[in-house]
Motif scaffolding. Structure first.
Motif, PDB file in Angstrom:
ATOM      1  N   LEU A  51       0.825  -1.212   0.000  1.00  0.00           N
ATOM      2  CA  LEU A  51       0.000   0.000   0.000  1.00  0.00           C
ATOM      3  C   LEU A  51       0.855   1.256   0.000  1.00  0.00           C
ATOM      4  O   LEU A  51       0.516   2.250  -0.649  1.00  0.00           O
ATOM      5  CB  LEU A  51      -0.923  -0.010   1.225  1.00  0.00           C
ATOM      6  N   GLY A  52       1.985   1.206   0.727  1.00  0.00           N
ATOM      7  CA  GLY A  52       2.858   2.369   0.820  1.00  0.00           C
ATOM      8  C   GLY A  52       3.780   2.552  -0.365  1.00  0.00           C
ATOM      9  O   GLY A  52       4.564   3.509  -0.399  1.00  0.00           O
ATOM     10  N   GLY A  53       3.726   1.631  -1.347  1.00  0.00           N
ATOM     11  CA  GLY A  53       4.525   1.782  -2.561  1.00  0.00           C
ATOM     12  C   GLY A  53       5.975   1.368  -2.428  1.00  0.00           C
ATOM     13  O   GLY A  53       6.781   1.657  -3.308  1.00  0.00           O
ATOM     14  N   VAL A  54       6.313   0.676  -1.331  1.00  0.00           N
ATOM     15  CA  VAL A  54       7.702   0.222  -1.152  1.00  0.00           C
ATOM     16  C   VAL A  54       8.045  -0.830  -2.198  1.00  0.00           C
ATOM     17  O   VAL A  54       9.137  -0.855  -2.746  1.00  0.00           O
ATOM     18  CB  VAL A  54       7.916  -0.325   0.276  1.00  0.00           C
ATOM     19  N   PHE A  55       7.090  -1.724  -2.480  1.00  0.00           N
ATOM     20  CA  PHE A  55       7.219  -2.654  -3.601  1.00  0.00           C
ATOM     21  C   PHE A  55       5.823  -3.019  -4.104  1.00  0.00           C
ATOM     22  O   PHE A  55       4.849  -2.967  -3.353  1.00  0.00           O
ATOM     23  CB  PHE A  55       8.014  -3.918  -3.246  1.00  0.00           C
ATOM     24  N   GLY A  66     -12.990   4.208  -3.811  1.00  0.00           N
ATOM     25  CA  GLY A  66     -13.804   3.570  -4.846  1.00  0.00           C
ATOM     26  C   GLY A  66     -13.160   3.458  -6.206  1.00  0.00           C
ATOM     27  O   GLY A  66     -13.688   2.786  -7.093  1.00  0.00           O
ATOM     28  N   LYS A  67     -11.994   4.081  -6.392  1.00  0.00           N
ATOM     29  CA  LYS A  67     -11.330   4.047  -7.694  1.00  0.00           C
ATOM     30  C   LYS A  67     -10.128   3.102  -7.648  1.00  0.00           C
ATOM     31  O   LYS A  67      -9.357   3.121  -6.691  1.00  0.00           O
ATOM     32  CB  LYS A  67     -10.856   5.453  -8.100  1.00  0.00           C
ATOM     33  N   LYS A  68      -9.987   2.285  -8.679  1.00  0.00           N
ATOM     34  CA  LYS A  68      -8.859   1.354  -8.734  1.00  0.00           C
ATOM     35  C   LYS A  68      -7.557   2.137  -8.805  1.00  0.00           C
ATOM     36  O   LYS A  68      -7.424   3.080  -9.596  1.00  0.00           O
ATOM     37  CB  LYS A  68      -8.982   0.420  -9.931  1.00  0.00           C
ATOM     38  N   ALA A  69      -6.612   1.754  -7.963  1.00  0.00           N
ATOM     39  CA  ALA A  69      -5.354   2.496  -7.864  1.00  0.00           C
ATOM     40  C   ALA A  69      -4.191   1.630  -8.333  1.00  0.00           C
ATOM     41  O   ALA A  69      -4.139   0.427  -8.069  1.00  0.00           O
ATOM     42  CB  ALA A  69      -5.117   2.926  -6.422  1.00  0.00           C
ATOM     43  N   GLU A  70      -3.263   2.253  -9.025  1.00  0.00           N
ATOM     44  CA  GLU A  70      -2.010   1.604  -9.426  1.00  0.00           C
ATOM     45  C   GLU A  70      -0.891   2.225  -8.599  1.00  0.00           C
ATOM     46  O   GLU A  70      -0.609   3.421  -8.728  1.00  0.00           O
ATOM     47  CB  GLU A  70      -1.743   1.817 -10.920  1.00  0.00           C
ATOM     48  N   ILE A  71      -0.303   1.419  -7.736  1.00  0.00           N
ATOM     49  CA  ILE A  71       0.753   1.933  -6.848  1.00  0.00           C
ATOM     50  C   ILE A  71       2.061   1.214  -7.171  1.00  0.00           C
ATOM     51  O   ILE A  71       2.205   0.016  -6.923  1.00  0.00           O
ATOM     52  CB  ILE A  71       0.380   1.735  -5.361  1.00  0.00           C
ATOM     53  N   ILE A  74       6.595   4.898  -3.788  1.00  0.00           N
ATOM     54  CA  ILE A  74       6.181   5.652  -2.602  1.00  0.00           C
ATOM     55  C   ILE A  74       5.488   6.945  -3.029  1.00  0.00           C
ATOM     56  O   ILE A  74       4.490   7.355  -2.421  1.00  0.00           O
ATOM     57  CB  ILE A  74       7.399   5.942  -1.706  1.00  0.00           C
ATOM     58  N   HIS A  75       5.992   7.566  -4.094  1.00  0.00           N
ATOM     59  CA  HIS A  75       5.377   8.804  -4.600  1.00  0.00           C
ATOM     60  C   HIS A  75       3.935   8.545  -5.039  1.00  0.00           C
ATOM     61  O   HIS A  75       3.040   9.355  -4.749  1.00  0.00           O
ATOM     62  CB  HIS A  75       6.190   9.360  -5.771  1.00  0.00           C
ATOM     63  N   ASP A  76       3.696   7.403  -5.733  1.00  0.00           N
ATOM     64  CA  ASP A  76       2.324   7.058  -6.142  1.00  0.00           C
ATOM     65  C   ASP A  76       1.418   6.969  -4.921  1.00  0.00           C
ATOM     66  O   ASP A  76       0.297   7.492  -4.922  1.00  0.00           O
ATOM     67  CB  ASP A  76       2.311   5.704  -6.866  1.00  0.00           C
ATOM     68  N   SER A  77       1.899   6.284  -3.884  1.00  0.00           N
ATOM     69  CA  SER A  77       1.112   6.088  -2.672  1.00  0.00           C
ATOM     70  C   SER A  77       0.781   7.421  -2.005  1.00  0.00           C
ATOM     71  O   SER A  77      -0.367   7.685  -1.641  1.00  0.00           O
ATOM     72  CB  SER A  77       1.879   5.171  -1.709  1.00  0.00           C
ATOM     73  N   GLN A  78       1.794   8.259  -1.858  1.00  0.00           N
ATOM     74  CA  GLN A  78       1.590   9.559  -1.207  1.00  0.00           C
ATOM     75  C   GLN A  78       0.636  10.439  -2.012  1.00  0.00           C
ATOM     76  O   GLN A  78      -0.208  11.142  -1.436  1.00  0.00           O
ATOM     77  CB  GLN A  78       2.927  10.264  -1.017  1.00  0.00           C
TER      78      GLN A  78
END
Length: 499
Positions: A51-55, A66-71, A74-78
């Motif tokens: 979830l935090g974008g570490v890997f 409600g929206k599908k997220a691509e992570i 870490i920048h994506d997550s933040q």
């Protein structure tokens, strides 16, 4: 129905030779504190790192609002409103609070130069929001751990976070700092933030969390409302078996006095402290953070200076109080922090276990590998240390197994007195049950055990007698049959008791 902030479903993550996550899931709503529990190695940190974008995950879906997220970073997550505050805080001690909050996003003046004044001004509202009344130009290294944690939370506000992940946030805080943190979490909840609260402490779940999600072996075991579940239900989901009463004590008849301390003075940390412990006895030491329990033991071991006082081993006065002498005469101290005081994490299990007994395996620069292997194999078998081999680095082990290696390291010295400082801090309930069983077996074999703990149920259930401290003073000594929480707290808070 509260708005759904986060849903993670069917998350799979494989590392070489290990399936860390296998269909993991978690759901979080706005204005909700979600407890997140599981044994060490259950996959909690791995799922949060996804979830935090570490890997990235190998497969599965993440939905944010409600929206599908691509992570993928870490920048994506933040940028999606996720803030991850790790147990080991990621702050730069030699930068100011404001510089830490805006690190990598520095505010510049009209000349394009970094403006410390503008950053300090911009940081103030975020600090006020977490109730931290400090100068934004203060260096982070001068703050307490609790204050540093608040800086991390303030930083999450500057990132417009909607989802806050707190990883074991109370593990190094004083009781006062824990209360401040809990109040801050409740305030964030009232503002609509969703908080994932990773913890090993059952009391925190029932005190603070609205619901709790359980993981085991990388899989989602279920989510329960905290006001509709019991401690035994959570334990059963976490470990896959009913531990029953996981405090294991047989309460044997104590033998002769092995260690006695008389009138120990060590500055304000220990003031006129006297106690004794017998063979086969577990002597509990309880007190609030800063009461002087650890400092008293360090003074007795010669790790910290002692102003005055006497120490006796088997009735004979100790003439030279220093760590080597105490170790050679059968006293071992298992320190509070396995990471900073106990283990060399980037070395192997075998290296760590044999470090205090090198004289037994090295003769004239020649290593007796057979003797080394025997010590290590016996220790790993006796303490049920789970690892592929004794050559793996301690950094790869779960917290519970690291704690067992630390215990094995000092048991290798064949002590007669074993001082255990917070032996179950930061480990899950299954590992705690194993540690309690080991401690009980050691007492049965005649070891004198001193158990220092800030968890009252632990001391009450595991000790034959209890010494209570407050501000460097021993304020009470209680026999097991006389234990009550009220009496113990009176002594711990320095309140006079007529009982």
């Amino acid at each position: 129905m509260k708005k759904e902030l986060l849903r993670m479903e069917h998350i799979v993550k494989t590392f070489p030779g290990v399936k860390a996550l296998n269909g993991a899931a978690i759901t979080l709503h706005a204005g909700e504190v979600m407890g997140f529990m599981g044994e060490n190695g259950a996959g909690k940190s791995t799922l949060m790192n996804v979830l935090g974008g570490v890997f990235p995950a190998d497969s599965g879906e993440i939905y944010i609002e409600g929206k599908k997220a691509e992570i993928h970073s870490i920048h994506d997550s933040q940028s999606l409103g996720v803030a991850f505050i790790h147990q080991e805080l990621a702050l730069e001690p030699y930068l100011t609070i404001a510089e830490n909050i805006f690190l990598g996003r520095e505010i510049r003046n009209s000349m394009g130069m970094i403006s410390k004044d503008k950053m300090a001004e911009a940081a103030r509202p975020f600090l006020e929001r977490v109730g931290l009344s400090v100068d934004p130009n203060e260096f982070v290294g001068r703050l307490s751990l609790g204050q540093q944690q608040m800086v991390e939370i303030a930083k999450s506000f500057s990132l417009n976070a909607k989802i806050l992940i707190l990883d074991e946030p109370t593990s190094s805080l004083s009781e006062k700092e824990v209360n401040i943190l809990f109040q801050t979490v409740k305030e964030l909840k009232s503002q609509g933030m969703g908080i994932i609260f990773i913890t090993h402490k059952m009391a925190e779940v029932f005190q603070l969390c609205d619901a709790v999600t359980i993981m085991r072996d990388g899989e989602f075991m279920g989510s329960l409302q905290s006001d509709e579940c019991t401690e035994s239900q959570l334990i059963s989901l976490m470990v896959g078996r009913d531990l029953g009463n996981y405090y294991v004590r047989t309460f044997n008849e104590a033998g002769d006095v092995v260690l006695e301390a008389r009138n120990i003075h060590a500055g304000k940390r220990a003031v006129d402290c006297s106690f004794s412990v017998r063979s086969g006895e577990i002597l509990g030491f309880y007190g609030l953070v800063g009461s002087g329990r650890s400092e008293l033991m360090k003074a007795i071991m010669g790790l910290d200076p002692m102003d005055s006082g006497e120490v006796y081993l088997n009735g004979e006065a100790v003439k030279k109080i220093n760590p080597m002498y105490m170790q050679d005469h059968g006293v071992a101290l298992v320190p509070e922090s396995r990471k900073t005081e106990g283990l060399l994490l980037n070395n192997s299990i075998a290296f760590n276990i044999t470090l205090p007994v090198l004289s037994r395996i090295i003769n004239r620069l020649k290593v007796n590998y057979a003797a080394e292997q025997e010590i290590v194999e016996n220790a790993m078998k006796a303490l049920h240390i789970k690892a592929a081999s004794s050559r793996v680095h301690c950094s790869t082990l779960s917290g519970g197994n690291q704690q067992k290696v630390l215990l094995a390291k000092w048991l290798a010295t064949d002590p007669k007195v074993l001082i255990l400082d917070e032996p179950t801090r930061g480990i899950d309930v299954g590992a705690k049950a194993e540690i309690y069983t080991i401690i009980n077996e050691l007492a049965k074999k005649g070891l004198a055990v001193v158990l220092i703990s800030s968890e009252m149920p632990e001391v009450m259930n595991m000790s034959d007698r209890m010494i209570v401290m407050n501000e460097g003073h021993i304020t009470g000594e209680i026999d097991h049959e006389d234990y009550t929480q009220e009496l113990i707290l009176k002594y711990a808070m320095g309140v006079e008791s007529n009982e």
